[in-house]
Motif scaffolding. Structure first.
Motif, PDB file in Angstrom:
ATOM      1  N   LEU A   1      37.546  34.687  44.634  1.00 31.25           N
ATOM      2  CA  LEU A   1      37.665  34.584  43.182  1.00 31.25           C
ATOM      3  C   LEU A   1      36.834  35.654  42.485  1.00 31.25           C
ATOM      4  O   LEU A   1      36.390  35.470  41.362  1.00 31.25           O
ATOM      5  CB  LEU A   1      37.236  33.184  42.724  1.00 31.25           C
ATOM      6  CG  LEU A   1      38.071  32.038  43.288  1.00 31.25           C
ATOM      7  CD1 LEU A   1      37.594  30.721  42.727  1.00 31.25           C
ATOM      8  CD2 LEU A   1      39.544  32.248  42.970  1.00 31.25           C
ATOM      9  N   ASP A   2      36.650  36.779  43.152  1.00 29.19           N
ATOM     10  CA  ASP A   2      35.897  37.885  42.590  1.00 29.19           C
ATOM     11  C   ASP A   2      36.726  39.155  42.761  1.00 29.19           C
ATOM     12  O   ASP A   2      37.129  39.505  43.867  1.00 29.19           O
ATOM     13  CB  ASP A   2      34.543  38.020  43.294  1.00 29.19           C
ATOM     14  CG  ASP A   2      33.740  39.171  42.735  1.00 29.19           C
ATOM     15  OD1 ASP A   2      33.929  40.298  43.237  1.00 29.19           O
ATOM     16  OD2 ASP A   2      32.950  38.960  41.811  1.00 29.19           O
TER      17      ASP A   2
ATOM     18  N   GLY B   1      50.829  40.045  38.217  1.00 28.92           N
ATOM     19  CA  GLY B   1      51.785  39.694  37.171  1.00 28.92           C
ATOM     20  C   GLY B   1      52.917  40.691  37.179  1.00 28.92           C
ATOM     21  O   GLY B   1      53.659  40.793  38.161  1.00 28.92           O
ATOM     22  N   THR B   2      53.042  41.450  36.117  1.00 27.37           N
ATOM     23  CA  THR B   2      54.080  42.502  36.051  1.00 27.37           C
ATOM     24  C   THR B   2      53.461  43.887  35.948  1.00 27.37           C
ATOM     25  O   THR B   2      54.191  44.857  35.782  1.00 27.37           O
ATOM     26  CB  THR B   2      54.991  42.257  34.836  1.00 27.37           C
ATOM     27  OG1 THR B   2      54.199  42.283  33.637  1.00 27.37           O
ATOM     28  CG2 THR B   2      55.702  40.919  34.939  1.00 27.37           C
TER      29      THR B   2
ATOM     30  N   ALA C   1      41.433  35.749  40.585  1.00 26.59           N
ATOM     31  CA  ALA C   1      40.099  36.142  40.122  1.00 26.59           C
ATOM     32  C   ALA C   1      40.043  36.192  38.598  1.00 26.59           C
ATOM     33  O   ALA C   1      39.051  35.803  37.984  1.00 26.59           O
ATOM     34  CB  ALA C   1      39.714  37.497  40.712  1.00 26.59           C
ATOM     35  N   SER C   2      41.139  36.671  37.991  1.00 29.37           N
ATOM     36  CA  SER C   2      41.201  36.731  36.532  1.00 29.37           C
ATOM     37  C   SER C   2      41.168  35.332  35.926  1.00 29.37           C
ATOM     38  O   SER C   2      40.463  35.079  34.938  1.00 29.37           O
ATOM     39  CB  SER C   2      42.471  37.469  36.099  1.00 29.37           C
ATOM     40  OG  SER C   2      42.583  37.498  34.694  1.00 29.37           O
ATOM     41  N   VAL C   3      41.926  34.415  36.530  1.00 34.96           N
ATOM     42  CA  VAL C   3      41.927  33.030  36.044  1.00 34.96           C
ATOM     43  C   VAL C   3      40.550  32.403  36.230  1.00 34.96           C
ATOM     44  O   VAL C   3      40.039  31.709  35.342  1.00 34.96           O
ATOM     45  CB  VAL C   3      43.004  32.211  36.779  1.00 34.96           C
ATOM     46  CG1 VAL C   3      42.878  30.730  36.442  1.00 34.96           C
ATOM     47  CG2 VAL C   3      44.389  32.714  36.419  1.00 34.96           C
ATOM     48  N   ALA C   4      39.935  32.656  37.397  1.00 34.83           N
ATOM     49  CA  ALA C   4      38.609  32.090  37.666  1.00 34.83           C
ATOM     50  C   ALA C   4      37.581  32.622  36.675  1.00 34.83           C
ATOM     51  O   ALA C   4      36.712  31.886  36.204  1.00 34.83           O
ATOM     52  CB  ALA C   4      38.186  32.414  39.098  1.00 34.83           C
TER      53      ALA C   4
ATOM     54  N   LEU D   1      43.825  39.070  42.813  1.00 33.38           N
ATOM     55  CA  LEU D   1      43.314  39.575  41.540  1.00 33.38           C
ATOM     56  C   LEU D   1      43.699  38.655  40.385  1.00 33.38           C
ATOM     57  O   LEU D   1      42.916  38.449  39.454  1.00 33.38           O
ATOM     58  CB  LEU D   1      43.846  40.989  41.286  1.00 33.38           C
ATOM     59  CG  LEU D   1      43.301  42.074  42.214  1.00 33.38           C
ATOM     60  CD1 LEU D   1      43.990  43.398  41.929  1.00 33.38           C
ATOM     61  CD2 LEU D   1      41.795  42.221  42.045  1.00 33.38           C
ATOM     62  N   LYS D   2      44.897  38.103  40.453  1.00 33.96           N
ATOM     63  CA  LYS D   2      45.320  37.172  39.403  1.00 33.96           C
ATOM     64  C   LYS D   2      44.453  35.913  39.435  1.00 33.96           C
ATOM     65  O   LYS D   2      44.018  35.405  38.388  1.00 33.96           O
ATOM     66  CB  LYS D   2      46.795  36.814  39.580  1.00 33.96           C
ATOM     67  CG  LYS D   2      47.370  36.010  38.423  1.00 33.96           C
ATOM     68  CD  LYS D   2      48.865  35.857  38.550  1.00 33.96           C
ATOM     69  CE  LYS D   2      49.446  35.112  37.344  1.00 33.96           C
ATOM     70  NZ  LYS D   2      50.927  34.988  37.446  1.00 33.96           N
TER      71      LYS D   2
END
Length: 375
Positions: free
Chosen positions: A16-17, A119-120, A158-161, A155-156
């Motif tokens: 998550l980093d 994502g996109t 990690a962004s949410v975390a 990465l997604k």
């Protein structure tokens, strides 16, 4: 072997980093595909990537190499949005050759590069490379794309975390603000009222009157410091303008210590992401804390300025130089707080230093590069 690689892929997805995920991707590329090296370039603008994470390399020839769109194999991936492969980089007619010197310096030949998509959006580029000529087959390309897909998912996550952490941090700030206001604030108010009442009762006792006035001054100073802390807790967040954050810390320091602390912004700076903003704010807090504990300073200046395609903060004091002799502290730069800051800075390609000036003051500097902007 296969079981171990599968476990590593699961660990990558569980990371998550963002920095750890990209660093782990570079290592996984090399070990999973069996190439001599793997590396990852992160987007540093809409039309440029920078190689930051490497595994299996022998030199630093590629470290922090900026790759504009259309140039070399990575720039071609940016332009096309799909995998590109060459069996010998420096002789390939399908790519440009601005980076031949760096590739030769690392001793690479065959190479594959694919986009990492979250994502996109393309957010990074994954590379796999060999030190000899080779015709990479479709299986190798597919394997690298699979790793890139998993990196994009990591990465997604990690962004949410990170968003969840910020939400939790904001909630904790509100809780602390409420607790301080209801407990410490009410206590200070009560003490202030009692001191004022005592003034009325002992008007014929000059000595005690003087002591009460000093106590009243201390209560007033504590109340001001509490208001500063409540303001910082209620409004501070990684998305706030960095100059506002740093100016508030200077005001709070001055209210606590009585030492003049001036904040100076020398030039406009780019907006930073939460990680870099948090690091610079933490560096200023650490610098001010060191001054408060050890420096016996008469004044402090905190500066914010753009520097070397990044942002730098500087905390400079005019201390007496007695900090080490009185507190048996190690030389500047060896404290636990500074080591932790230096480790955080290294994760984003930044640096932290603390040096003693000729006039016995100390200067702490923290620098971070501009964040990679999503494409």
């Amino acid at each position: 072997m296969l079981g171990g690689l599968l476990r590593e892929r699961e660990e990558l997805l569980a990371t998550l980093d963002r920095v750890a995920a990209l660093n782990g991707t570079a290592r996984l590329i090399r070990e999973s595909i069996g190439t001599h090296s793997g590396f990852v370039a992160e987007l540093a603008g809409p039309e440029q990537a920078v190689i930051r994470w490497m595994s299996g390399t022998r030199t630093d020839a590629l470290q922090d190499l900026a790759v504009p769109i259309g140039q070399g194999i990575g720039g071609r991936v940016l332009a096309l949005g799909r995998p590109v492969r060459v069996n010998d980089y420096v002789s390939s007619p399908s790519i440009t050759h601005q980076f031949d010197a760096q590739v030769r310096g690392e001793g690479l030949a065959a190479m594959i590069a694919v986009p990492i998509v979250s994502g996109t959006e393309t957010v990074a580029i994954a590379y796999a490379a060999m030190r000899e000529r080779r015709d990479f087959g479709d299986d190798a390309v597919q394997s690298l794309e699979d790793i890139a897909t998993e990196a994009g998912r990591a990465l997604k996550l990690a962004s949410v975390a990170e968003a969840d952490r910020e939400t939790a941090l904001s909630a904790e700030r509100l809780r602390m603000q409420s607790a301080l206001h209801d407990s410490v604030g009410a206590l200070l108010f009560s003490i202030g009222v009692q001191v004022r009442n005592l003034h009325e009762d002992i008007s014929d006792n000059p000595a005690l009157e003087s002591r009460l006035r000093r106590l009243e001054g201390d209560v007033s100073a504590a109340s001001r410091a509490l208001r500063e802390s409540l303001l910082a807790l209620s409004e501070s967040s990684p998305e706030r303008a960095l100059p506002v954050e740093l100016a508030e810390h200077c005001r709070s320091f001055q209210a606590r210590c009585g030492v003049p602390a001036r904040f100076v912004q020398l030039a406009p700076v780019p907006r930073l992401d939460a990680e870099r903003t948090g690091l610079l704010v933490a560096a200023v807090r650490e610098g001010l804390l060191n001054v408060e504990k050890h420096a016996e300073a008469l004044s402090v200046v905190v500066s914010l300025l753009p520097s070397e395609d990044g942002v730098q903060v500087v905390v400079a004091d005019d201390g007496t130089g007695r900090r080490a002799e009185e507190d048996d502290e190690p030389e500047p730069g060896t404290g636990m707080g500074l080591r932790a800051l230096a480790e955080r800075a290294a994760r984003v390609g930044g640096r932290v230093s603390l040096v003693r000036d000729e006039d016995d003051g100390c200067t702490l500097r923290a620098w971070v590069p501009e964040p990679c902007r999503r494409r």
